[in-house]
Scaffold this motif. Structure first.
Motif, PDB file in Angstrom:
ATOM      1  N   GLU A  54      -3.597  -6.538  -5.259  1.00  0.00           N
ATOM      2  CA  GLU A  54      -2.586  -6.867  -4.268  1.00  0.00           C
ATOM      3  C   GLU A  54      -2.713  -5.991  -3.036  1.00  0.00           C
ATOM      4  OE1 GLU A  54       1.935  -7.579  -4.909  1.00  0.00           O
ATOM      5  OE2 GLU A  54       0.926  -7.546  -6.839  1.00  0.00           O
ATOM      6  N   GLU A  55      -3.001  -4.734  -3.295  1.00  0.00           N
ATOM      7  CA  GLU A  55      -3.158  -3.808  -2.160  1.00  0.00           C
ATOM      8  C   GLU A  55      -4.328  -4.216  -1.284  1.00  0.00           C
ATOM      9  OE1 GLU A  55      -1.325   0.030  -4.505  1.00  0.00           O
ATOM     10  OE2 GLU A  55      -3.459   0.000  -3.981  1.00  0.00           O
ATOM     11  N   ALA A  56      -5.417  -4.625  -1.957  1.00  0.00           N
ATOM     12  CA  ALA A  56      -6.579  -5.060  -1.189  1.00  0.00           C
ATOM     13  C   ALA A  56      -6.225  -6.249  -0.307  1.00  0.00           C
ATOM     14  CB  ALA A  56      -7.720  -5.420  -2.135  1.00  0.00           C
ATOM     15  N   ALA A  57      -5.480  -7.185  -0.899  1.00  0.00           N
ATOM     16  CA  ALA A  57      -5.068  -8.356  -0.125  1.00  0.00           C
ATOM     17  C   ALA A  57      -4.194  -7.938   1.038  1.00  0.00           C
ATOM     18  CB  ALA A  57      -4.328  -9.339  -1.026  1.00  0.00           C
ATOM     19  N   ALA A  58      -3.315  -6.958   0.766  1.00  0.00           N
ATOM     20  CA  ALA A  58      -2.423  -6.499   1.820  1.00  0.00           C
ATOM     21  C   ALA A  58      -3.224  -5.853   2.949  1.00  0.00           C
ATOM     22  CB  ALA A  58      -1.407  -5.515   1.249  1.00  0.00           C
ATOM     23  N   LEU A  59      -4.235  -5.076   2.564  1.00  0.00           N
ATOM     24  CA  LEU A  59      -5.063  -4.421   3.582  1.00  0.00           C
ATOM     25  C   LEU A  59      -5.816  -5.450   4.422  1.00  0.00           C
ATOM     26  CD1 LEU A  59      -6.552  -1.331   1.771  1.00  0.00           C
ATOM     27  CD2 LEU A  59      -4.902  -1.393   3.639  1.00  0.00           C
ATOM     28  N   ASP A  60      -6.172  -6.552   3.760  1.00  0.00           N
ATOM     29  CA  ASP A  60      -6.873  -7.600   4.495  1.00  0.00           C
ATOM     30  C   ASP A  60      -5.934  -8.408   5.368  1.00  0.00           C
ATOM     31  OD1 ASP A  60      -9.232  -6.842   3.525  1.00  0.00           O
ATOM     32  OD2 ASP A  60      -9.389  -8.380   1.980  1.00  0.00           O
ATOM     33  N   GLY A  61      -4.671  -8.034   5.367  1.00  0.00           N
ATOM     34  CA  GLY A  61      -3.746  -8.670   6.295  1.00  0.00           C
ATOM     35  C   GLY A  61      -2.934  -9.809   5.707  1.00  0.00           C
ATOM     36  N   CYS A  62      -2.850  -9.889   4.394  1.00  0.00           N
ATOM     37  CA  CYS A  62      -2.012 -10.927   3.804  1.00  0.00           C
ATOM     38  C   CYS A  62      -0.550 -10.481   3.812  1.00  0.00           C
ATOM     39  CB  CYS A  62      -2.407 -11.176   2.354  1.00  0.00           C
ATOM     40  SG  CYS A  62      -3.824 -12.232   2.155  1.00  0.00           S
ATOM     41  N   SER A  63       0.333 -11.385   4.127  1.00  0.00           N
ATOM     42  CA  SER A  63       1.748 -11.071   3.961  1.00  0.00           C
ATOM     43  C   SER A  63       2.058 -11.153   2.471  1.00  0.00           C
ATOM     44  CB  SER A  63       2.612 -12.062   4.730  1.00  0.00           C
ATOM     45  OG  SER A  63       2.584 -13.307   4.089  1.00  0.00           O
ATOM     46  N   ARG A  64       3.228 -10.690   2.101  1.00  0.00           N
ATOM     47  CA  ARG A  64       3.598 -10.705   0.689  1.00  0.00           C
ATOM     48  C   ARG A  64       3.534 -12.125   0.124  1.00  0.00           C
ATOM     49  NH1 ARG A  64       4.376  -6.754  -3.060  1.00  0.00           N
ATOM     50  NH2 ARG A  64       5.637  -5.512  -1.645  1.00  0.00           N
ATOM     51  N   LEU A  65       4.055 -13.058   0.888  1.00  0.00           N
ATOM     52  CA  LEU A  65       4.085 -14.443   0.415  1.00  0.00           C
ATOM     53  C   LEU A  65       2.663 -14.984   0.253  1.00  0.00           C
ATOM     54  CD1 LEU A  65       6.414 -16.315  -0.223  1.00  0.00           C
ATOM     55  CD2 LEU A  65       6.052 -17.397   1.987  1.00  0.00           C
ATOM     56  N   GLN A  66       1.814 -14.652   1.228  1.00  0.00           N
ATOM     57  CA  GLN A  66       0.420 -15.103   1.140  1.00  0.00           C
ATOM     58  C   GLN A  66      -0.261 -14.485  -0.069  1.00  0.00           C
ATOM     59  OE1 GLN A  66      -0.709 -13.938   5.076  1.00  0.00           O
ATOM     60  NE2 GLN A  66      -1.343 -16.030   5.589  1.00  0.00           N
ATOM     61  N   THR A  67       0.017 -13.198  -0.297  1.00  0.00           N
ATOM     62  CA  THR A  67      -0.592 -12.527  -1.439  1.00  0.00           C
ATOM     63  C   THR A  67      -0.231 -13.251  -2.721  1.00  0.00           C
ATOM     64  OG1 THR A  67      -0.190 -10.477  -0.252  1.00  0.00           O
ATOM     65  CG2 THR A  67      -0.905 -10.288  -2.526  1.00  0.00           C
ATOM     66  N   VAL A  68       1.048 -13.588  -2.850  1.00  0.00           N
ATOM     67  CA  VAL A  68       1.479 -14.268  -4.063  1.00  0.00           C
ATOM     68  C   VAL A  68       0.773 -15.607  -4.190  1.00  0.00           C
ATOM     69  CG1 VAL A  68       3.433 -15.349  -5.218  1.00  0.00           C
ATOM     70  CG2 VAL A  68       3.706 -13.130  -4.133  1.00  0.00           C
ATOM     71  N   ARG A  69       0.735 -16.341  -3.083  1.00  0.00           N
ATOM     72  CA  ARG A  69       0.206 -17.700  -3.168  1.00  0.00           C
ATOM     73  C   ARG A  69      -1.296 -17.716  -3.368  1.00  0.00           C
ATOM     74  NH1 ARG A  69       1.698 -20.765   1.725  1.00  0.00           N
ATOM     75  NH2 ARG A  69      -0.551 -20.819   2.026  1.00  0.00           N
ATOM     76  N   LYS A  70      -1.998 -16.823  -2.637  1.00  0.00           N
ATOM     77  CA  LYS A  70      -3.453 -16.935  -2.645  1.00  0.00           C
ATOM     78  C   LYS A  70      -4.143 -16.004  -3.619  1.00  0.00           C
ATOM     79  CE  LYS A  70      -3.807 -18.758   1.948  1.00  0.00           C
ATOM     80  NZ  LYS A  70      -3.871 -18.359   3.354  1.00  0.00           N
TER      81      LYS A  70
ATOM     82  N   ILE B  29      -1.696  -7.870 -14.002  1.00  0.00           N
ATOM     83  CA  ILE B  29      -2.583  -7.977 -12.844  1.00  0.00           C
ATOM     84  C   ILE B  29      -2.527  -6.650 -12.084  1.00  0.00           C
ATOM     85  CG2 ILE B  29      -3.016  -9.194 -10.677  1.00  0.00           C
ATOM     86  CD1 ILE B  29      -1.611 -11.609 -11.923  1.00  0.00           C
ATOM     87  N   PRO B  30      -3.686  -6.027 -11.883  1.00  0.00           N
ATOM     88  CA  PRO B  30      -3.655  -4.691 -11.278  1.00  0.00           C
ATOM     89  C   PRO B  30      -3.094  -4.702  -9.855  1.00  0.00           C
ATOM     90  CG  PRO B  30      -5.897  -5.373 -11.848  1.00  0.00           C
ATOM     91  CD  PRO B  30      -5.020  -6.478 -12.240  1.00  0.00           C
ATOM     92  N   TYR B  31      -2.396  -3.616  -9.558  1.00  0.00           N
ATOM     93  CA  TYR B  31      -1.827  -3.467  -8.222  1.00  0.00           C
ATOM     94  C   TYR B  31      -2.907  -3.493  -7.146  1.00  0.00           C
ATOM     95  CZ  TYR B  31       3.035  -2.319  -9.145  1.00  0.00           C
ATOM     96  OH  TYR B  31       4.347  -2.386  -9.473  1.00  0.00           O
ATOM     97  N   SER B  32      -4.052  -2.879  -7.496  1.00  0.00           N
ATOM     98  CA  SER B  32      -5.066  -2.665  -6.462  1.00  0.00           C
ATOM     99  C   SER B  32      -5.492  -3.989  -5.831  1.00  0.00           C
ATOM    100  CB  SER B  32      -6.273  -1.954  -7.069  1.00  0.00           C
ATOM    101  OG  SER B  32      -6.702  -2.650  -8.206  1.00  0.00           O
TER     102      SER B  32
ATOM    103  N   ALA C 121       0.818  -1.197   0.000  1.00  0.00           N
ATOM    104  CA  ALA C 121       0.000   0.000   0.000  1.00  0.00           C
ATOM    105  C   ALA C 121       0.858   1.256   0.000  1.00  0.00           C
ATOM    106  CB  ALA C 121      -0.918   0.012   1.214  1.00  0.00           C
ATOM    107  N   ALA C 122       2.062   1.141   0.546  1.00  0.00           N
ATOM    108  CA  ALA C 122       2.906   2.316   0.667  1.00  0.00           C
ATOM    109  C   ALA C 122       3.336   2.849  -0.686  1.00  0.00           C
ATOM    110  CB  ALA C 122       4.146   1.978   1.491  1.00  0.00           C
ATOM    111  N   ARG C 123       3.116   2.044  -1.747  1.00  0.00           N
ATOM    112  CA  ARG C 123       3.549   2.482  -3.049  1.00  0.00           C
ATOM    113  C   ARG C 123       2.791   3.718  -3.515  1.00  0.00           C
ATOM    114  NH1 ARG C 123       5.578  -1.124  -6.022  1.00  0.00           N
ATOM    115  NH2 ARG C 123       4.290  -2.686  -5.000  1.00  0.00           N
ATOM    116  N   SER C 124       1.473   3.725  -3.264  1.00  0.00           N
ATOM    117  CA  SER C 124       0.712   4.876  -3.719  1.00  0.00           C
ATOM    118  C   SER C 124       0.741   5.946  -2.645  1.00  0.00           C
ATOM    119  CB  SER C 124      -0.724   4.443  -4.028  1.00  0.00           C
ATOM    120  OG  SER C 124      -1.247   3.764  -2.917  1.00  0.00           O
ATOM    121  N   PRO C 125       1.342   7.075  -2.964  1.00  0.00           N
ATOM    122  CA  PRO C 125       1.598   8.091  -1.943  1.00  0.00           C
ATOM    123  C   PRO C 125       0.326   8.744  -1.413  1.00  0.00           C
ATOM    124  CG  PRO C 125       2.302   8.829  -4.131  1.00  0.00           C
ATOM    125  CD  PRO C 125       1.897   7.412  -4.271  1.00  0.00           C
ATOM    126  N   GLN C 126      -0.712   8.821  -2.250  1.00  0.00           N
ATOM    127  CA  GLN C 126      -1.884   9.562  -1.784  1.00  0.00           C
ATOM    128  C   GLN C 126      -2.671   8.784  -0.743  1.00  0.00           C
ATOM    129  OE1 GLN C 126      -1.442   7.831  -4.519  1.00  0.00           O
ATOM    130  NE2 GLN C 126      -3.026   8.305  -6.009  1.00  0.00           N
TER     131      GLN C 126
END
Lengths: 348, 304
Positions: B196-212, B191-194, A13-18
């Motif tokens: 991945e970001e959503a997964a990250a916000l839901d508490g996935c670690s980077r490895l989990q994001t990749v796998r799941k 594959i859009p970043y968003s 998430a830190a990638r997007s600055p806004q």
């Protein structure tokens, strides 16, 4: 791998600055957002990147880079397979292998053959691929089917297709000679794969053509034109229709549209294909080995490397051959990139 | 359509007009000639292979130019001879098929395992040396197989891996990893970043994001890459010849077929049956996934 990437959720998430800092937990919901996140995010991404790339990098290092470095070492050592067990990695240096390569009988001829073979096959497969891409550009009934079957030579196993060619061209029971005899009136069956030079008389002039070499080039052209076709067709279909329409409205003919509209668009892909095919063909072993075994004037360097390795177990000499071959290729590519690559870029 | 040729600029077009029409006709005809030619050169060799594989050898020798097989000549004994185990006087291709399948599947799994993290890192993450590593991965593609053959031959002889299918599968990693990385990288960037970001916000670690998240989304690309690796491994000949030639029970189909041809007197029709057996699995796989594969290979070509 999993232990080295403790990337917390916020990293991506830190990638997007806004986006508001989402460093959950550390700066509580009420706390003032401290502005030290971006560098941390970048650092974390850096770490994650390194963690992810390491396994792949190690594999490439072990199966590709280190063996190649070892080839370089072997090329400068007295190494035969029998005494390689007790040999240390370094030591017993010699230049014999490399000088041996240049003075060994038939080396220069073989290099020349390799070059002819490579240029012929590269040009052949790219040109045929281009023609095919142009012909199959517009839809017609059965295009999908033909497109699929045209990739057959490329995906079929080389051993199988080499045997089909061998049998079809055979002087005793091959269909080509049989038909050549009945339809074209050939006097004698032609041994395509074992004739070093074939005497052709045309308009009273006599030519000697290297028949076996030409046959191998034809085989290589046939096997790899689908590769060029695939890439050129993809590029052709990305050319905006408007360009050609405009040229057409201005009265440009087919050939003119090809020369002045399509070709400049395709040039970068053609150049790339030529370089790729050149490299691949220059080192090609199986096609020639399977068709002629390297005889009848088709003695390319890759087959010599194999012979040194398996017939004489002379590892040092084989390594030196391979190395010299790679060095020649590097020089040729260097020449290409310094003198021609820029020009292609400019034209495009 | 040809009305467009009465060029808007008018008069001087008279000569050009006829040239345009002449070319229109010429290329209209030429196009079909080329299409027919291409169909013949790509399909004829394979039909010829099939045809000879169901003929007895005497029928071939009697009339080499015949393009069909008569009903009383038709035979499948060639296939029987090729497929029967060596203990029963056949050529044991079933066993070789199993070897080939084992090596190829092994190569697929190993290559994907090796290539996925690297492809992901190169496509998604900015890291120190990322560009250089990315360039190295591509450069590997250009390293000639002959340079690799010598040291690997020596290394495997030293490690006692000569004649082992595992060793061969490892070698095939070297052959396929660059293109695999390239193919998957091209897919990952779409594959859009968003997501991945959503997964990250839901508490996935980077490895989990990749796998799941990423890998399931990239399934078509993984399939295409796996198929590519399988085909390369199945068709490969040089390294199989170098490593396995001394051990007939480890031969892959490619190697077995070549040894069959060079060995004791085996009729050409049996050889063709062997070729068909070798070719069919790859061709079936290819047609099942043609779309996937061609798009995977050429994606990015239209941008360059």
């Amino acid at each position: 791998m999993s232990t080295t990437s403790p990337t917390p959720p916020g990293a991506a998430a830190a990638r997007s600055p806004q986006r508001p800092p989402t460093d959950d937990g550390r700066t509580g919901p009420g706390g003032p957002p401290k502005r030290r996140r971006p560098p941390t995010g970048a650092a974390r991404e850096n770490r994650a990147g390194l963690a992810f790339v390491t396994p792949t990098f190690l594999v490439v290092l072990v199966v590709v880079v280190l063996p190649i470095l070892w080839t370089v070492l072997l090329a400068f050592q007295h190494a035969r397979l029998v005494d390689i067990q007790g040999m240390s990695l370094f030591g017993d240096w010699t230049l014999d292998n490399v000088t041996g390569v240049f003075t060994s009988p038939g080396f220069w001829a073989s290099l020349w053959t390799t070059l002819l073979y490579t240029i012929g096959a590269t040009a052949g497969s790219v040109v045929l691929g281009l023609v095919a891409a142009l012909a199959l550009r517009r839809p017609f009934r059965g295009r999908g089917l033909l497109r699929g079957s045209m990739l057959l030579p490329y995906v079929a196993p080389v051993v199988a297709v080499a045997f089909v060619w061998e049998i079809a061209l055979s002087p005793q029971f091959g269909i080509v000679n049989e038909w050549g005899g009945t339809l074209l009136g050939w006097d004698d069956p032609i041994a395509f794969l074992s004739t070093r030079s074939f005497d052709v008389s045309l308009l009273g002039l006599h030519f000697d053509i290297p028949l076996a070499l030409l046959t191998v080039v034809a085989f290589e052209t046939w096997r790899y034109f689908p590769f060029a076709f695939l890439f050129l067709l993809a590029r052709l279909q990305a050319v905006p229709d408007g360009l050609e329409e405009a040229a057409k409205v201005d009265g440009a003919t087919h050939t003119q549209r090809f020369r002045y509209v399509l070709l400049p668009q395709l040039m970068p892909v053609i150049a790339l294909l030529c370089v790729l095919r050149f490299i691949m063909t220059f080192n090609k072993f199986d096609d020639v080995y399977l068709l002629t075994g390297g005889g009848s004037g088709t003695d390319v360097v890759a087959v010599r490397v194999y012979d040194f390795l398996t017939a004489r177990f002379d590892v040092g000499a084989a390594a030196a051959q391979a190395l010299v071959l790679a060095a020649f290729l590097t020089v040729l590519l260097g020449v290409y990139f310094t003198f021609f690559a820029k020009k292609v870029q400019e034209e495009a | 359509m040809s009305a467009a040729h009465t060029s808007p600029r008018g008069r001087p077009a008279a000569r050009r007009f006829s040239r345009a029409r002449f070319e229109e006709r010429l290329f209209g005809v030429l196009r079909w000639v080329v299409i027919a030619f291409l169909a013949v050169i790509t399909l004829a060799p394979f039909s010829y292979m099939l045809l000879l594989s169901v003929k007895p050898i005497d029928a071939l020798l009697l009339d080499p130019g015949r393009l069909w097989v008569s009903a009383e000549d038709f035979t499948l004994s060639t296939y029987r001879e090729v497929l029967k185990p060596t203990s029963e006087g056949g050529q044991g291709f079933v066993h070789m098929l199993a070897n080939s399948a084992l090596v190829s599947l092994g190569a697929v799994v190993l290559t994907l395992l090796a290539a996925i993290p690297g492809a992901y890192a190169v496509s998604r993450l900015k890291f120190f040396g990322g560009r250089q590593v990315s360039a190295l991965f591509l450069a590997v593609y250009l390293f000639p197989a002959t340079l690799l053959a010598v040291p690997l031959f020596v290394m495997f002889a030293k490690m006692g891996l000569q004649g082992s299918l595992v060793g061969l599968a490892i070698v095939y990693i070297a052959q396929t990893v660059p293109v695999s990385i390239y193919m998957m990288k091209n897919y990952f960037v779409t594959i859009p970043y968003s997501i991945e970001e959503a997964a990250a916000l839901d508490g996935c670690s980077r490895l989990q994001t990749v796998r799941k998240v990423i890998l399931p989304l990239a399934a078509p690309s993984l399939m295409a890459t796996g198929l590519y690796v399988f085909m390369i491994a199945w068709n490969e000949f040089l390294f199989a010849l170098l490593f396995l030639a001394a051990q007939p029970d480890k031969w892959t189909v490619s190697l077995g077929l070549q040894q069959l041809a060079g060995g004791i007197e085996v009729s050409k029709t049996v050889l063709m049956a062997g070729s068909v057996v070798l070719t069919i699995p790859v061709v079936l796989l290819f047609f099942a996934a043609e779309r996937l594969l061609t798009e995977g290979l050429t994606s990015g070509a239209d941008k360059s």
